[in-house]
Design a protein around this motif. Sequence first.
Motif, PDB file in Angstrom:
ATOM      1  N   ASP A 204       0.669  -1.372  -0.057  1.00 30.61           N
ATOM      2  CA  ASP A 204      -0.139   0.104  -0.057  1.00 30.61           C
ATOM      3  C   ASP A 204       0.600   1.371   0.027  1.00 30.61           C
ATOM      4  OD1 ASP A 204      -2.354  -1.392  -0.137  1.00 30.61           O
ATOM      5  OD2 ASP A 204      -2.845  -1.328   2.116  1.00 30.61           O
ATOM      6  N   PRO A 208       0.590   3.451  -3.854  1.00 31.59           N
ATOM      7  CA  PRO A 208      -0.645   4.128  -3.169  1.00 31.59           C
ATOM      8  C   PRO A 208      -1.842   4.407  -4.316  1.00 31.59           C
ATOM      9  CG  PRO A 208       1.133   5.874  -3.473  1.00 31.59           C
ATOM     10  CD  PRO A 208       1.698   4.532  -3.689  1.00 31.59           C
ATOM     11  N   PRO A 249      -5.127   1.834  -3.538  1.00 28.86           N
ATOM     12  CA  PRO A 249      -3.744   1.319  -3.499  1.00 28.86           C
ATOM     13  C   PRO A 249      -3.833   0.645  -4.957  1.00 28.86           C
ATOM     14  CG  PRO A 249      -4.453   0.903  -1.492  1.00 28.86           C
ATOM     15  CD  PRO A 249      -5.595   1.415  -2.235  1.00 28.86           C
TER      16      PRO A 249
END
Length: 528
Positions: A204, A208, A249
């Motif tokens: 993550d 992102p 993500p």
Amino acid sequence: MIEQETPPSPRREARRRAPSRAPLAQASSWFAARPRAVLAVAAGVVVAAMGTGAVAAGATSARTPAASIAVQAEAPEARVVPELAAAPVKARTCAVDTSDPAFARLGASVINVTTGEQLLSRGGDEPAASAALHKLHTAAVALKTLGPDTRLATRVYEGSIKGSVVIVGGGDPTLSALPEGVEGVYPGAPRMSDLASQTRASLDRLYPGEPRRGGWFDRRDDDEEEEPAEEGGEERRDIWDLLDREREPDWEVTQVVIDAGMWAHGDKWDATWPAADSGEQANILPLMVDGDRTDPAIVASARTGDPVGTATAAFIGALGLSAAPEVIHGGAITDRPLLAEVYSQPVSVLVQQMLLLDDNTLADMLARLSSKAIGGDGSAASLQQLYESALLDHEIPSDGFVAKDGSGLSVESAAHPTQTARLLAVIASGFPGLEPVHAALPVAGVSGPMAHRFSGELSAVHSAFGGVGSAGDAATTLGGILTAADGTVLALALQSTGEVSSATSVALESFVAEIHACGDNLADVAAP
């Protein structure tokens, strides 16, 4: 002070020149009358002789060859030396009976921990299958080589291509696939779910994605003109803007690479071990969960037979992927980002679990890791030198010791009873670094495999004996540290081989009970 002499008269002079009939008597009288003069003259003669002796000797030898004479001093009479008295030996009178046929072929050694004296030996210097006693040597090797505070790591790295992750087995058999809050046979073990959770969080952060818009929280159209803020409205607008900046993500795991190559996979099983379906042992590979048990809550559970595949499936399942990834074998590129890592409990705790559970898988894993720690290849063949070195560190001869494995499950792993008893004496003495072994020994009538042993008339041994033991088709063993009835601390190793039976375990327990009663009065003689 110089004494002066009066010159002789002519008559006396004539008498002096005349031949004397008693020259020796006269000379004696003369010497007696002039003692100080004699001493002075003698001193002068000595000094002169010292100065000229060498020259005179040289001249004489030049003129006349002198005979070489060896002067031998008279040998002194031999002095009679009294013999030193031997240290007193305690007369021990308590004999134990080892004639029971249930002992089969018995090897035994009992040592007084305080004095180091071996009180009893029955074939103590003859190697015999060590079985569970072998784990005591493995414990000493692991604590020395790996260190008591070392933790075993299982890691996940990002792969070399997008969507790839690499799980690296670090030799931790306690890694658990059980959900949080559920314990298996290894309390406090790290969780595969934690490893997967860390992996997701790291991806993550690395990927992102773009700011997410158009969600349920987007309260205005893109073309809508922003209205001037009213009093108190500035704070509300900032909150909506923060929500608008939330991102989706942008990653997907499409490939899982397995790195379980700490040692050759062909060395995962020993041909001398019992059948794989016995539940006593797993294939020894550096990536597994719950000791590869099909039921993680049962020590003697059957094993899956595919520890690496089972662990990989648990990892993928914990990741919660939308589609099954490709699974391949390979190696980690350690300069890639580290995504996740979980650690086992310290080696000191793993040693205690190994002894309390009589865990063969944990024992063999610790042995292989110890080989790697000193630069070995982690193979079973590399263990022999490792174990011999550990014995010699404690000044215990290593002759006849055989380390076929780390668990003693192989009938070829062998030791002299005296070797194991000596090691137990070192452990009982509080040798630095070996304290976890003493603390982990299952106690008779109290804990671990010893909790239900020494029953009935043998219960006097309860809480007084901590040790390990096993009963197999080829060998039955029992060894540990015993506080005798008289308070003497004894280290003992008992190894029965040959035609052993279920009665052999009871015979060894009875033997320990007799030793407990004898204490330091134990005699190394057969009972009448």
